[in-house]
Design an enzyme around this catalytic site. Sequence first.
Site, short mmCIF file in Angstrom:
data_model
loop_
_atom_site.label_atom_id
_atom_site.label_comp_id
_atom_site.label_asym_id
_atom_site.label_seq_id
_atom_site.Cartn_x
_atom_site.Cartn_y
_atom_site.Cartn_z
N CYS A 167 6.51 -55.98 8.72
CA CYS A 167 7.72 -56.61 8.22
C CYS A 167 8.81 -56.66 9.30
O CYS A 167 8.68 -57.42 10.24
CB CYS A 167 8.18 -55.94 6.93
SG CYS A 167 9.31 -57.00 6.02
N HIS A 211 3.57 -55.36 3.23
CA HIS A 211 3.64 -53.91 3.51
C HIS A 211 2.36 -53.17 3.12
O HIS A 211 2.27 -52.68 1.97
CB HIS A 211 4.81 -53.30 2.73
CG HIS A 211 6.16 -53.66 3.26
ND1 HIS A 211 6.80 -52.90 4.22
CD2 HIS A 211 6.98 -54.69 2.98
CE1 HIS A 211 7.98 -53.46 4.49
NE2 HIS A 211 8.11 -54.54 3.76
N GLU A 230 1.56 -50.21 3.91
CA GLU A 230 1.89 -48.79 3.66
C GLU A 230 2.43 -48.56 2.25
O GLU A 230 2.58 -47.43 1.83
CB GLU A 230 2.88 -48.29 4.73
CG GLU A 230 4.35 -48.57 4.48
CD GLU A 230 4.78 -50.02 4.71
OE1 GLU A 230 3.92 -50.90 4.89
OE2 GLU A 230 6.01 -50.28 4.67
N1 LIG Z 1 11.04 -54.92 4.44
C1 LIG Z 1 11.53 -55.23 5.61
O1 LIG Z 1 11.11 -54.73 6.66
C2 LIG Z 1 12.69 -56.19 5.61
C3 LIG Z 1 12.68 -57.12 6.77
C4 LIG Z 1 14.01 -57.79 7.06
N2 LIG Z 1 15.09 -56.85 7.00
C5 LIG Z 1 14.19 -58.99 6.18
O2 LIG Z 1 14.80 -58.91 5.15
O3 LIG Z 1 13.73 -60.04 6.50
#
Ligand SMILES: NC(=O)CC[C@H](N)C(=O)O
Length: 271
Positions: free
Chosen positions: A102, A234, A236
């Site tokens: 992400c 994600h 994890e």
């Molecule tokens: N879950 C995250 O890593 C968020 C990624 C980033 N902050 C976004 O909103 O795009």
Amino acid sequence: MSTQSVAPRVLVLRAPGTNCDEETAFAFEKAGAIAERVHVNRLIENPALKDRYQILCFPGGFSYGDDIAAGRILATRLREHLAGMVDSFVHGNGDRLVLGICNGMQVMMRLGVLTEGVSEDDQPPATLTWNNHGRFEDRWVHLAVDAKSPCVFTQGIEKMYLPMAHAEGKFVARDESALSRLRDAGRLAVRYTDESDAGVSDEVLPFPINPNGADANVAGVCDASGRVFGLMPHPERHIEATHHPFWTRRKEQPEHGDGLAMFQNAVQWFA
Ligand SMILES: NC(=O)CC[C@H](N)C(=O)O
């Protein structure tokens, strides 16, 4: 491939605003690695710390508040202060792995390490931008893995059900030629798909199947070697079977959540 037989050590890189480092370290440990969370400032003070690790992981979150663009400031700090560290993991002797999840993928895209070797000029062949609807989106998504991808992390995996949670996760290629170069090399390793297990599709699927409008439904990209990989969903967050949103309604529980296999693949690579 490395000949090392002991558990690989993972550097889970923290920065102000990182918020998935604990879960990511847990996932790597559950898969048999030794994971340590290290702040970027500690590495800038002592770059030799990098030599303790075989895997570099950029976890999710909001590094530096997503200011300017998500991942931009951390990528700039790395480029200015830790270019040697990034290079030693991405290139080096080809015996280390890099994973970005992400916000981690956003950092890797800003660094250019996921799309290396695609452009003939110095322009990035692809980027991540705002989701089509312009908002942060948090939902579970079905993912299909490109079976011909060299990606180390997705070997043997066909499909996954994982949460995504981002605002700036829409993968956009510069043009058709950049997209097909990446696709033909199997570098568009993970794609959003529908529940029917339709597999990898190049035609942009509608919301919410493709939650952000990404070109070719791209959710994860790897480098040419497959050792360097970033994905927006994600893994994890789906390590235990009980992380599944409908786990109480399933007749049979799988042994693990869908995300664990990616971390196990990484550990296995060093066996
Ligand atoms: N879950 C995250 O890593 C968020 C990624 C980033 N902050 C976004 O909103 O795009």
